[in-house]
Design a protein around this motif. Sequence first.
Motif, mmCIF file in Angstrom:
data_model
loop_
_atom_site.group_PDB
_atom_site.id
_atom_site.type_symbol
_atom_site.label_atom_id
_atom_site.label_comp_id
_atom_site.label_asym_id
_atom_site.label_seq_id
_atom_site.Cartn_x
_atom_site.Cartn_y
_atom_site.Cartn_z
ATOM 1 N N LEU A 1 9.126 -1.227 -6.371
ATOM 2 C CA LEU A 1 9.103 -0.321 -5.225
ATOM 3 C C LEU A 1 9.233 1.129 -5.690
ATOM 4 O O LEU A 1 8.511 2.013 -5.206
ATOM 5 C CB LEU A 1 10.223 -0.672 -4.235
ATOM 6 C CG LEU A 1 10.033 -1.959 -3.443
ATOM 7 C CD1 LEU A 1 11.308 -2.291 -2.671
ATOM 8 C CD2 LEU A 1 8.843 -1.867 -2.486
ATOM 9 N N ARG A 2 10.126 1.381 -6.643
ATOM 10 C CA ARG A 2 10.285 2.737 -7.178
ATOM 11 C C ARG A 2 9.014 3.184 -7.890
ATOM 12 O O ARG A 2 8.576 4.339 -7.729
ATOM 13 C CB ARG A 2 11.479 2.779 -8.152
ATOM 14 C CG ARG A 2 11.612 4.082 -8.935
ATOM 15 C CD ARG A 2 11.709 5.295 -8.027
ATOM 16 N NE ARG A 2 12.923 5.269 -7.232
ATOM 17 C CZ ARG A 2 13.166 6.095 -6.212
ATOM 18 N NH1 ARG A 2 12.240 6.986 -5.853
ATOM 19 N NH2 ARG A 2 14.288 6.024 -5.524
ATOM 20 N N ALA A 3 8.406 2.299 -8.635
ATOM 21 C CA ALA A 3 7.168 2.658 -9.330
ATOM 22 C C ALA A 3 6.082 3.029 -8.332
ATOM 23 O O ALA A 3 5.267 3.922 -8.598
ATOM 24 C CB ALA A 3 6.710 1.492 -10.206
ATOM 25 N N GLY B 1 0.801 -1.222 0.000
ATOM 26 C CA GLY B 1 0.000 0.000 0.000
ATOM 27 C C GLY B 1 0.828 1.262 0.000
ATOM 28 O O GLY B 1 0.443 2.277 0.605
ATOM 29 N N LEU B 2 1.952 1.236 -0.688
ATOM 30 C CA LEU B 2 2.830 2.406 -0.735
ATOM 31 C C LEU B 2 2.180 3.546 -1.502
ATOM 32 O O LEU B 2 1.395 3.337 -2.431
ATOM 33 C CB LEU B 2 4.149 2.033 -1.397
ATOM 34 C CG LEU B 2 5.028 1.052 -0.607
ATOM 35 C CD1 LEU B 2 6.130 0.498 -1.492
ATOM 36 C CD2 LEU B 2 5.608 1.729 0.630
ATOM 37 N N ALA C 1 8.943 6.294 1.851
ATOM 38 C CA ALA C 1 10.296 5.758 1.971
ATOM 39 C C ALA C 1 10.193 4.282 2.314
ATOM 40 O O ALA C 1 9.508 3.895 3.260
ATOM 41 C CB ALA C 1 11.073 6.501 3.056
ATOM 42 N N VAL C 2 10.896 3.438 1.540
ATOM 43 C CA VAL C 2 10.784 1.991 1.716
ATOM 44 C C VAL C 2 12.149 1.332 1.595
ATOM 45 O O VAL C 2 13.004 1.777 0.830
ATOM 46 C CB VAL C 2 9.796 1.397 0.682
ATOM 47 C CG1 VAL C 2 10.270 1.653 -0.749
ATOM 48 C CG2 VAL C 2 9.576 -0.095 0.929
ATOM 49 N N LEU C 3 12.330 0.275 2.376
ATOM 50 C CA LEU C 3 13.569 -0.506 2.363
ATOM 51 C C LEU C 3 13.278 -1.902 1.853
ATOM 52 O O LEU C 3 12.333 -2.552 2.311
ATOM 53 C CB LEU C 3 14.145 -0.603 3.784
ATOM 54 C CG LEU C 3 15.275 -1.623 4.004
ATOM 55 C CD1 LEU C 3 16.547 -1.179 3.303
ATOM 56 C CD2 LEU C 3 15.520 -1.849 5.495
#
Length: 212
Positions: free
Chosen positions: A59-61, A38-39, A44-46
């Motif tokens: 993740l970038r998308a 649900g980004l 900011a994600v690892l």
Amino acid sequence: MSDDPTHVQEFFGPRAAGWDARFPDDTPAYAAAVAELGLRPGDAVLDAGCGTGRALPPLRAAVGPKGTVLGADLTPEMLAAAVRAGRDESGALLLTDVARLPLRTGALDAVFGAGLVSHLADPGPNLRELARVVRPGGRLALFHPVGRAALAARHGRLLTEDDLRAEHNIRPLLSGSDWRMVSYVDEDDRYLVVAVRQDPEGARGSSAVSGA
């Protein structure tokens, strides 16, 4: 089964160059699992234990150009393979152990971990370290592109009651490590646990990387 950092490096290092070729059909499964986090744009994600970085493009998308994507792995050869594949363009790569992340407390909105749990040297404290760097209400996804039974069959093993990824084991492990499990899926073509950061301790930093 869990591994210390040296064993992890010894296992993955020699396999890094051909890793993606061994699992060429996993990309859609990674993208589908990332969607479960649900980004939102700007998050900011690892990717913890990012390996060759297959999760970094989705993740970038998900977070967009203004978001922060980090990939952490303790095997240099895996990160080198990620660079050769051009996935460092999707996120910053960190050569580090997830047990001691160089990140500020509460700096992240989410953590993604593919094939991570079975390679943690000390699962409880290691999952608590992941919780430390995530804001209250942030999410954790523990993913594998095949389920427990399919993975055991692939390696010629039988499932046992002490399998760390079994629901009756992973739920209390997460609960004792500042996470609350909200969903559990174990199917032939996917293993996915999603948890929410439950401890309100800590404040979100202005930059994800410590000292940045």
